[in-house]
Design a protein around this motif. Structure first.
Motif, PDB file in Angstrom:
ATOM      1  N   PHE A 194       0.832  -1.198   0.000  1.00 48.73           N
ATOM      2  CA  PHE A 194       0.000   0.000   0.000  1.00 48.73           C
ATOM      3  C   PHE A 194       0.871   1.255   0.000  1.00 48.73           C
ATOM      4  O   PHE A 194       0.604   2.204  -0.757  1.00 48.73           O
ATOM      5  N   LEU A 195       1.888   1.286   0.837  1.00 48.27           N
ATOM      6  CA  LEU A 195       2.751   2.464   0.903  1.00 48.27           C
ATOM      7  C   LEU A 195       3.484   2.687  -0.419  1.00 48.27           C
ATOM      8  O   LEU A 195       3.671   3.832  -0.846  1.00 48.27           O
ATOM      9  N   ILE A 196       3.881   1.596  -1.064  1.00 53.49           N
ATOM     10  CA  ILE A 196       4.587   1.732  -2.347  1.00 53.49           C
ATOM     11  C   ILE A 196       3.661   2.311  -3.410  1.00 53.49           C
ATOM     12  O   ILE A 196       4.022   3.249  -4.133  1.00 53.49           O
ATOM     13  N   TYR A 197       2.456   1.760  -3.502  1.00 52.72           N
ATOM     14  CA  TYR A 197       1.536   2.219  -4.546  1.00 52.72           C
ATOM     15  C   TYR A 197       1.058   3.645  -4.269  1.00 52.72           C
ATOM     16  O   TYR A 197       1.118   4.515  -5.155  1.00 52.72           O
ATOM     17  N   PRO A 257       7.865  -8.165  -9.669  1.00 51.75           N
ATOM     18  CA  PRO A 257       6.517  -8.479  -9.179  1.00 51.75           C
ATOM     19  C   PRO A 257       5.470  -7.612  -9.862  1.00 51.75           C
ATOM     20  O   PRO A 257       5.697  -6.410 -10.082  1.00 51.75           O
ATOM     21  N   PRO A 258       4.334  -8.183 -10.226  1.00 49.69           N
ATOM     22  CA  PRO A 258       3.307  -7.392 -10.917  1.00 49.69           C
ATOM     23  C   PRO A 258       2.833  -6.177 -10.126  1.00 49.69           C
ATOM     24  O   PRO A 258       2.467  -5.161 -10.715  1.00 49.69           O
ATOM     25  N   SER A 259       2.842  -6.275  -8.801  1.00 47.79           N
ATOM     26  CA  SER A 259       2.353  -5.163  -7.990  1.00 47.79           C
ATOM     27  C   SER A 259       3.275  -3.946  -8.026  1.00 47.79           C
ATOM     28  O   SER A 259       2.864  -2.846  -7.637  1.00 47.79           O
ATOM     29  N   LEU A 260       4.512  -4.132  -8.490  1.00 46.26           N
ATOM     30  CA  LEU A 260       5.464  -3.017  -8.544  1.00 46.26           C
ATOM     31  C   LEU A 260       5.513  -2.341  -9.903  1.00 46.26           C
ATOM     32  O   LEU A 260       6.177  -1.310 -10.052  1.00 46.26           O
ATOM     33  N   THR A 261       4.842  -2.890 -10.887  1.00 46.42           N
ATOM     34  CA  THR A 261       4.933  -2.345 -12.245  1.00 46.42           C
ATOM     35  C   THR A 261       4.394  -0.924 -12.327  1.00 46.42           C
ATOM     36  O   THR A 261       5.087   0.005 -12.756  1.00 46.42           O
ATOM     37  N   VAL A 262       3.146  -0.744 -11.919  1.00 41.40           N
ATOM     38  CA  VAL A 262       2.525   0.585 -12.004  1.00 41.40           C
ATOM     39  C   VAL A 262       3.217   1.590 -11.085  1.00 41.40           C
ATOM     40  O   VAL A 262       3.477   2.722 -11.515  1.00 41.40           O
ATOM     41  N   PRO A 263       3.557   1.263  -9.823  1.00 41.77           N
ATOM     42  CA  PRO A 263       4.292   2.236  -9.009  1.00 41.77           C
ATOM     43  C   PRO A 263       5.619   2.667  -9.621  1.00 41.77           C
ATOM     44  O   PRO A 263       5.983   3.848  -9.532  1.00 41.77           O
ATOM     45  N   LEU A 264       6.340   1.742 -10.243  1.00 39.45           N
ATOM     46  CA  LEU A 264       7.602   2.118 -10.875  1.00 39.45           C
ATOM     47  C   LEU A 264       7.372   3.060 -12.058  1.00 39.45           C
ATOM     48  O   LEU A 264       8.168   3.972 -12.295  1.00 39.45           O
ATOM     49  N   ILE A 265       6.303   2.834 -12.796  1.00 38.70           N
ATOM     50  CA  ILE A 265       5.983   3.740 -13.907  1.00 38.70           C
ATOM     51  C   ILE A 265       5.666   5.131 -13.375  1.00 38.70           C
ATOM     52  O   ILE A 265       6.135   6.151 -13.916  1.00 38.70           O
ATOM     53  N   PHE A 266       4.893   5.196 -12.294  1.00 38.77           N
ATOM     54  CA  PHE A 266       4.583   6.493 -11.693  1.00 38.77           C
ATOM     55  C   PHE A 266       5.848   7.182 -11.187  1.00 38.77           C
ATOM     56  O   PHE A 266       6.021   8.392 -11.368  1.00 38.77           O
ATOM     57  N   CYS A 267       6.714   6.423 -10.556  1.00 41.30           N
ATOM     58  CA  CYS A 267       7.967   7.004 -10.054  1.00 41.30           C
ATOM     59  C   CYS A 267       8.828   7.513 -11.197  1.00 41.30           C
ATOM     60  O   CYS A 267       9.438   8.585 -11.097  1.00 41.30           O
ATOM     61  N   ALA A 268       8.909   6.750 -12.282  1.00 39.31           N
ATOM     62  CA  ALA A 268       9.715   7.176 -13.430  1.00 39.31           C
ATOM     63  C   ALA A 268       9.172   8.472 -14.027  1.00 39.31           C
ATOM     64  O   ALA A 268       9.928   9.411 -14.306  1.00 39.31           O
ATOM     65  N   PHE A 269       7.858   8.538 -14.208  1.00 36.99           N
ATOM     66  CA  PHE A 269       7.255   9.771 -14.715  1.00 36.99           C
ATOM     67  C   PHE A 269       7.487  10.930 -13.751  1.00 36.99           C
ATOM     68  O   PHE A 269       7.797  12.052 -14.181  1.00 36.99           O
ATOM     69  N   GLY A 270       7.330  10.666 -12.455  1.00 38.83           N
ATOM     70  CA  GLY A 270       7.541  11.730 -11.485  1.00 38.83           C
ATOM     71  C   GLY A 270       8.965  12.243 -11.477  1.00 38.83           C
ATOM     72  O   GLY A 270       9.195  13.461 -11.377  1.00 38.83           O
ATOM     73  N   ILE A 271       9.933  11.358 -11.592  1.00 41.17           N
ATOM     74  CA  ILE A 271      11.338  11.779 -11.628  1.00 41.17           C
ATOM     75  C   ILE A 271      11.616  12.622 -12.867  1.00 41.17           C
ATOM     76  O   ILE A 271      12.312  13.654 -12.807  1.00 41.17           O
ATOM     77  N   LEU A 272      11.089  12.209 -14.015  1.00 41.91           N
ATOM     78  CA  LEU A 272      11.287  12.974 -15.245  1.00 41.91           C
ATOM     79  C   LEU A 272      10.679  14.373 -15.128  1.00 41.91           C
ATOM     80  O   LEU A 272      11.298  15.370 -15.551  1.00 41.91           O
ATOM     81  N   VAL A 273       9.486  14.459 -14.553  1.00 35.24           N
ATOM     82  CA  VAL A 273       8.840  15.768 -14.410  1.00 35.24           C
ATOM     83  C   VAL A 273       9.610  16.634 -13.420  1.00 35.24           C
ATOM     84  O   VAL A 273       9.795  17.839 -13.642  1.00 35.24           O
ATOM     85  N   HIS A 274      10.106  16.045 -12.331  1.00 38.19           N
ATOM     86  CA  HIS A 274      10.900  16.816 -11.372  1.00 38.19           C
ATOM     87  C   HIS A 274      12.198  17.310 -12.014  1.00 38.19           C
ATOM     88  O   HIS A 274      12.620  18.451 -11.766  1.00 38.19           O
TER      89      HIS A 274
END
Length: 295
Positions: A194-197, A257-274
């Motif tokens: 939950f915290l990761i997502y 793990p499948p549960s980490l796919t979407v959070p990693l995508i969000f993190c990647a987008f967030g890092i690029l925007v930052h």
């Protein structure tokens, strides 16, 4: 915002319950929990949007703003989610309800008045009892009592409440409900998922603070922010769909793990925007220093 959104959602759930027959005693506690869970998703998106706009308007230092919003939003979402899970374990009490209408209740589609009209001769207390059906271009027909399991013959129009909500509001409501289900699913998997997502989603949303500095008109920036947050909400629904999950699984091939796919995508987008925001900041600062040096 959470309380107001939960109250509006609760009223919407009550109306949906009242429109359908046969009316069963509803579980009030489950409706309240569902409303608050839906409102939590709206509160996360809405509070971040308004807070970023206020920080840009008051020229608050961006890193401090993002850090505070990240901690507060993550802690708030976790606390409310845990509270709802514990609250859901309380044995619910069935609430006695009052049937709407009486003998001779007329059911018709308010948006399509030319469709079939059903008259319940004994009222909503016996929705499968005798009725009179008025079918377009046909004479009135009397129908005796219908057994409950025969859903096709016993199908009834909803109670005559209007339901002309625009599609974009309906789609927004659906995506918020799906977001609340994703958060609940991660919480059921454990505290860390939950915290990761939730943390990745909040990190991505917090990176869009530059939108509120896009122009000199705060209201226009707020409108652009609403569009951007709506796009992220739709993107979240798209990434969590079964089809996209299959695409991710076939591409990663158990490397992640499948549960980490979407959070990693969000993190990647967030890092690029930052990074983009940081480069724009240094470019503007360098331009201002050069202008000051020339003067």
């Amino acid at each position: 915002m959470l309380i107001l959104a939960a109250a509006i959602r609760f009223l919407a759930l009550r109306v949906d319950w009242a429109r359908n027959l046969p009316q069963q005693p509803e579980i009030l506690l489950s409706e309240i929990i569902a409303a608050v869970r839906w409102a939590l998703s709206l509160a996360i998106y809405g509070s971040l949007l308004l807070s970023l706009g206020y920080a840009a308007l008051e020229y608050i230092f961006a890193p401090v703003t993002i850090l505070c919003l990240y901690i507060l939003s993550l802690g708030f979402s976790l606390g409310v989610s845990l509270g709802l899970e514990y609250w859901g374990n309380v044995p619910p009490a069935l609430i006695s309800h009052r049937q709407l209408g009486g003998p001779g209740l007329i059911l018709a589609n308010a948006l399509h008045p030319t469709e079939t009209v059903v008259v319940l001769l004994k009222g909503p207390s016996e929705p499968f009892g005798p009725r009179v059906a008025a079918i377009p271009d046909r004479p009135l027909s009397y129908q005796a009592a219908t057994p409950e399991p025969v859903h096709s013959a016993a199908a009834l129009p909803p109670l005559p409440f209007r339901n002309d909500i625009p599609w974009f509001l309906k789609s927004l409501s659906i995506d918020l409900r799906l977001n609340s289900e994703y958060l609940r699913q991660r919480l059921n998997e454990g505290l860390l998922p939950f915290l990761i997502y939730a943390g990745a989603l909040i990190f991505f949303l917090g990176s869009l603070g530059f939108i509120h500095k896009f122009s000199a008109w705060p209201l226009a920036n707020l409108f652009l922010g609403c569009l951007a947050f709506r796009g992220i909400l739709a993107l979240e629904t798209f990434f969590n769909s079964a089809e996209m999950q299959e695409v991710f699984d076939s591409f990663l091939k158990d490397r992640l793990p499948p549960s980490l796919t979407v959070p990693l995508i969000f993190c990647a987008f967030g890092i690029l925007v930052h990074l983009y925001s940081l480069l724009v900041y240094f470019a503007k600062r360098r331009g201002n220093d050069e202008k000051a040096g020339q003067q």
